[in-house]
Design a protein around this motif. Structure first.
Motif, PDB file in Angstrom:
ATOM      1  N   GLN A  39       0.828  -1.211   0.000  1.00 36.73           N
ATOM      2  CA  GLN A  39       0.000   0.000   0.000  1.00 36.73           C
ATOM      3  C   GLN A  39       0.864   1.263   0.000  1.00 36.73           C
ATOM      4  O   GLN A  39       0.564   2.236  -0.707  1.00 36.73           O
ATOM      5  N   LEU A  40       1.954   1.245   0.758  1.00 37.78           N
ATOM      6  CA  LEU A  40       2.838   2.414   0.813  1.00 37.78           C
ATOM      7  C   LEU A  40       3.554   2.632  -0.520  1.00 37.78           C
ATOM      8  O   LEU A  40       3.730   3.768  -0.962  1.00 37.78           O
ATOM      9  N   SER A  41       3.956   1.540  -1.155  1.00 34.02           N
ATOM     10  CA  SER A  41       4.612   1.662  -2.463  1.00 34.02           C
ATOM     11  C   SER A  41       3.648   2.210  -3.497  1.00 34.02           C
ATOM     12  O   SER A  41       4.021   3.047  -4.335  1.00 34.02           O
ATOM     13  N   ARG A  42       2.392   1.763  -3.432  1.00 34.31           N
ATOM     14  CA  ARG A  42       1.386   2.282  -4.361  1.00 34.31           C
ATOM     15  C   ARG A  42       1.120   3.760  -4.099  1.00 34.31           C
ATOM     16  O   ARG A  42       0.946   4.542  -5.044  1.00 34.31           O
ATOM     17  N   ALA A  43       1.070   4.146  -2.820  1.00 36.50           N
ATOM     18  CA  ALA A  43       0.857   5.561  -2.488  1.00 36.50           C
ATOM     19  C   ALA A  43       2.001   6.409  -3.034  1.00 36.50           C
ATOM     20  O   ALA A  43       1.776   7.454  -3.653  1.00 36.50           O
ATOM     21  N   ARG A  44       3.225   5.963  -2.816  1.00 39.97           N
ATOM     22  CA  ARG A  44       4.386   6.719  -3.308  1.00 39.97           C
ATOM     23  C   ARG A  44       4.409   6.775  -4.825  1.00 39.97           C
ATOM     24  O   ARG A  44       4.679   7.834  -5.415  1.00 39.97           O
ATOM     25  N   ASN A  45       4.096   5.640  -5.463  1.00 36.14           N
ATOM     26  CA  ASN A  45       4.130   5.597  -6.927  1.00 36.14           C
ATOM     27  C   ASN A  45       3.086   6.512  -7.555  1.00 36.14           C
ATOM     28  O   ASN A  45       3.306   7.051  -8.648  1.00 36.14           O
ATOM     29  N   ARG A  46       1.958   6.692  -6.891  1.00 32.95           N
ATOM     30  CA  ARG A  46       0.936   7.592  -7.450  1.00 32.95           C
ATOM     31  C   ARG A  46       1.441   9.031  -7.501  1.00 32.95           C
ATOM     32  O   ARG A  46       1.048   9.791  -8.385  1.00 32.95           O
ATOM     33  N   LEU A  47       2.318   9.392  -6.557  1.00 33.90           N
ATOM     34  CA  LEU A  47       2.851  10.762  -6.546  1.00 33.90           C
ATOM     35  C   LEU A  47       4.091  10.894  -7.424  1.00 33.90           C
ATOM     36  O   LEU A  47       4.367  11.984  -7.942  1.00 33.90           O
ATOM     37  N   THR A  48       4.844   9.821  -7.569  1.00 34.28           N
ATOM     38  CA  THR A  48       6.109   9.912  -8.317  1.00 34.28           C
ATOM     39  C   THR A  48       5.962   9.542  -9.784  1.00 34.28           C
ATOM     40  O   THR A  48       6.866   9.826 -10.573  1.00 34.28           O
ATOM     41  N   THR A  49       4.844   8.926 -10.159  1.00 32.28           N
ATOM     42  CA  THR A  49       4.685   8.450 -11.534  1.00 32.28           C
ATOM     43  C   THR A  49       3.375   8.975 -12.113  1.00 32.28           C
ATOM     44  O   THR A  49       2.322   8.335 -11.969  1.00 32.28           O
ATOM     45  N   PRO A  50       3.393  10.144 -12.757  1.00 29.78           N
ATOM     46  CA  PRO A  50       2.173  10.674 -13.381  1.00 29.78           C
ATOM     47  C   PRO A  50       1.668   9.751 -14.482  1.00 29.78           C
ATOM     48  O   PRO A  50       2.426   8.960 -15.064  1.00 29.78           O
ATOM     49  N   ALA A  51       0.391   9.863 -14.774  1.00 31.75           N
ATOM     50  CA  ALA A  51      -0.220   9.032 -15.812  1.00 31.75           C
ATOM     51  C   ALA A  51       0.292   9.444 -17.196  1.00 31.75           C
ATOM     52  O   ALA A  51       0.532  10.624 -17.454  1.00 31.75           O
ATOM     53  N   THR A  52       0.471   8.460 -18.052  1.00 31.46           N
ATOM     54  CA  THR A  52       0.786   8.746 -19.451  1.00 31.46           C
ATOM     55  C   THR A  52      -0.523   8.942 -20.208  1.00 31.46           C
ATOM     56  O   THR A  52      -1.443   8.125 -20.099  1.00 31.46           O
ATOM     57  N   LEU A  53      -0.608  10.042 -20.946  1.00 31.05           N
ATOM     58  CA  LEU A  53      -1.818  10.372 -21.697  1.00 31.05           C
ATOM     59  C   LEU A  53      -1.464  10.646 -23.148  1.00 31.05           C
ATOM     60  O   LEU A  53      -0.400  11.202 -23.442  1.00 31.05           O
ATOM     61  N   THR A  54      -2.365  10.286 -24.055  1.00 32.41           N
ATOM     62  CA  THR A  54      -2.197  10.691 -25.446  1.00 32.41           C
ATOM     63  C   THR A  54      -2.700  12.119 -25.594  1.00 32.41           C
ATOM     64  O   THR A  54      -3.475  12.627 -24.764  1.00 32.41           O
ATOM     65  N   LEU A  55      -2.304  12.780 -26.640  1.00 29.80           N
ATOM     66  CA  LEU A  55      -2.782  14.147 -26.879  1.00 29.80           C
ATOM     67  C   LEU A  55      -4.296  14.195 -27.105  1.00 29.80           C
ATOM     68  O   LEU A  55      -4.958  15.119 -26.611  1.00 29.80           O
ATOM     69  N   PRO A  56      -4.900  13.245 -27.832  1.00 28.92           N
ATOM     70  CA  PRO A  56      -6.366  13.256 -27.923  1.00 28.92           C
ATOM     71  C   PRO A  56      -7.046  13.092 -26.559  1.00 28.92           C
ATOM     72  O   PRO A  56      -8.106  13.678 -26.322  1.00 28.92           O
ATOM     73  N   GLU A  57      -6.430  12.317 -25.650  1.00 27.66           N
ATOM     74  CA  GLU A  57      -7.008  12.179 -24.308  1.00 27.66           C
ATOM     75  C   GLU A  57      -6.945  13.513 -23.564  1.00 27.66           C
ATOM     76  O   GLU A  57      -7.897  13.883 -22.857  1.00 27.66           O
ATOM     77  N   ILE A  58      -5.854  14.252 -23.726  1.00 26.13           N
ATOM     78  CA  ILE A  58      -5.755  15.571 -23.103  1.00 26.13           C
ATOM     79  C   ILE A  58      -6.776  16.520 -23.728  1.00 26.13           C
ATOM     80  O   ILE A  58      -7.446  17.295 -23.027  1.00 26.13           O
ATOM     81  N   ALA A  59      -6.918  16.450 -25.053  1.00 27.55           N
ATOM     82  CA  ALA A  59      -7.846  17.344 -25.768  1.00 27.55           C
ATOM     83  C   ALA A  59      -9.301  17.091 -25.371  1.00 27.55           C
ATOM     84  O   ALA A  59     -10.108  18.022 -25.327  1.00 27.55           O
ATOM     85  N   SER A  60      -9.627  15.841 -25.082  1.00 32.41           N
ATOM     86  CA  SER A  60     -11.016  15.497 -24.745  1.00 32.41           C
ATOM     87  C   SER A  60     -11.284  15.543 -23.245  1.00 32.41           C
ATOM     88  O   SER A  60     -12.406  15.287 -22.800  1.00 32.41           O
ATOM     89  N   SER A  61     -10.256  15.862 -22.462  1.00 27.94           N
ATOM     90  CA  SER A  61     -10.409  15.914 -21.008  1.00 27.94           C
ATOM     91  C   SER A  61     -11.379  17.017 -20.607  1.00 27.94           C
ATOM     92  O   SER A  61     -11.462  18.072 -21.242  1.00 27.94           O
TER      93      SER A  61
END
Length: 286
Positions: A151-173
């Motif tokens: 659980q702690l590793s997952r918590a840390r990883n959520r802050l240290t590893t942003p989501a990868t998004l495609t440009l269309p995903e950003i455009a439709s956000s």
């Protein structure tokens, strides 16, 4: 054979030490972990004294990294970005654009929300037993430490590893619809957490005409897209012409990351102590 096995006296001492470890030290470490992780959890909530648990708002000035094209102030309230006031200087004509969140809008930062949930799950695992409960085996403790560390590793990883998004995903956000005045069609924005920083990336686009001789190759998912990245959205093809990344340090996120590191170290140290006993004698405390 005799050299390979601990003597009866040595074994008795080891068994007594291991019993003390299970009955005393394990509980002391669990209490220490609970205290540290409760502090971490409080950092995510940021209650204001005397306000009935309301979460205070914090303003952060964006610091440009090598460019003054983007300036602004972000207002954070717990896991929600409740205001973004941004000025963008267009490179091609030095036109200054200003855009801000509509008053009725705020943007949830899922990374913070998820990290807090993982911390609270770790606290639940540590507290989910009777106050007089006694551990009977080393394996029982190892399993608990593994579950907490996950659980702690997952918590840390959520802050240290942003989501990868495609440009269309950003455009439709939904983020693109939160601003007033509305964002022009050649501007995309994305907010994310990276370690202890709240980051804003602004993409300036230009339309690829049907007559262009460029070989169109859509970009895949990425945390940060570079100039030259292409994508298709709304029956129109675009290319990224400029990328501006600005950020601000959020001190309590840094505190949380330190708490995660200290807690993971405590968990590992307890696991190592239990493992030491199994290496000394053929009686396995598992």
């Amino acid at each position: 054979m005799a050299a390979a096995m601990a003597s009866a006296a040595e074994r008795a001492v080891l068994e007594e030490e291991f019993k003390w470890l299970l009955q005393e030290e394990v509980h002391a470490v669990l209490k220490q972990l609970q205290d540290i992780l409760k502090e971490a959890s409080h950092r995510f909530a940021l209650p204001t004294s005397g306000s009935g648990g309301a979460v205070k708002q914090e303003n952060f000035v964006l610091s440009p990294s090598g460019t003054d094209q983007v300036k602004g102030v972000l207002t954070l309230q717990g896991d929600a970005l409740c205001q973004a006031d941004v000025n963008l200087k267009m490179p091609r004509n030095n036109q200054l654009l200003h855009f801000a969140f509509r008053e009725d809008k705020q943007w949830k930062l899922q990374q913070i929300q998820d990290a807090r949930n993982h911390v609270n799950q770790a606290i639940y695992l540590l507290m989910n037993r009777d106050v007089n409960y006694q551990f009977k085996t080393g394996l029982e403790v190892l399993k608990l430490m593994d579950a907490v560390m996950l659980q702690l590793s997952r918590a840390r990883n959520r802050l240290t590893t942003p989501a990868t998004l495609t440009l269309p995903e950003i455009a439709s956000s939904g983020l693109t619809k939160m601003f007033t005045p509305a964002l022009p069609p050649d501007i995309l924005v994305n907010f994310y957490i990276n370690l202890n920083k709240l980051c804003l990336t602004v993409y300036q686009l230009h339309v690829l005409q049907p007559s262009t001789t460029k070989n169109f190759k859509p970009a895949g998912g990425s945390i940060l897209h570079n100039p030259g990245a292409m994508f298709e959205f709304g029956n129109q093809r675009y290319e990224v012409s400029h990328v501006h990344k600005v950020e601000c340090v959020v001190p309590w996120l840094n505190d949380a990351l330190v708490f995660f590191t200290v807690s993971l170290q405590l968990c590992q140290q307890l696991k190592d102590k239990i493992s030491v006993f199994s290496s000394y004698w053929n009686y396995r405390p598992y």
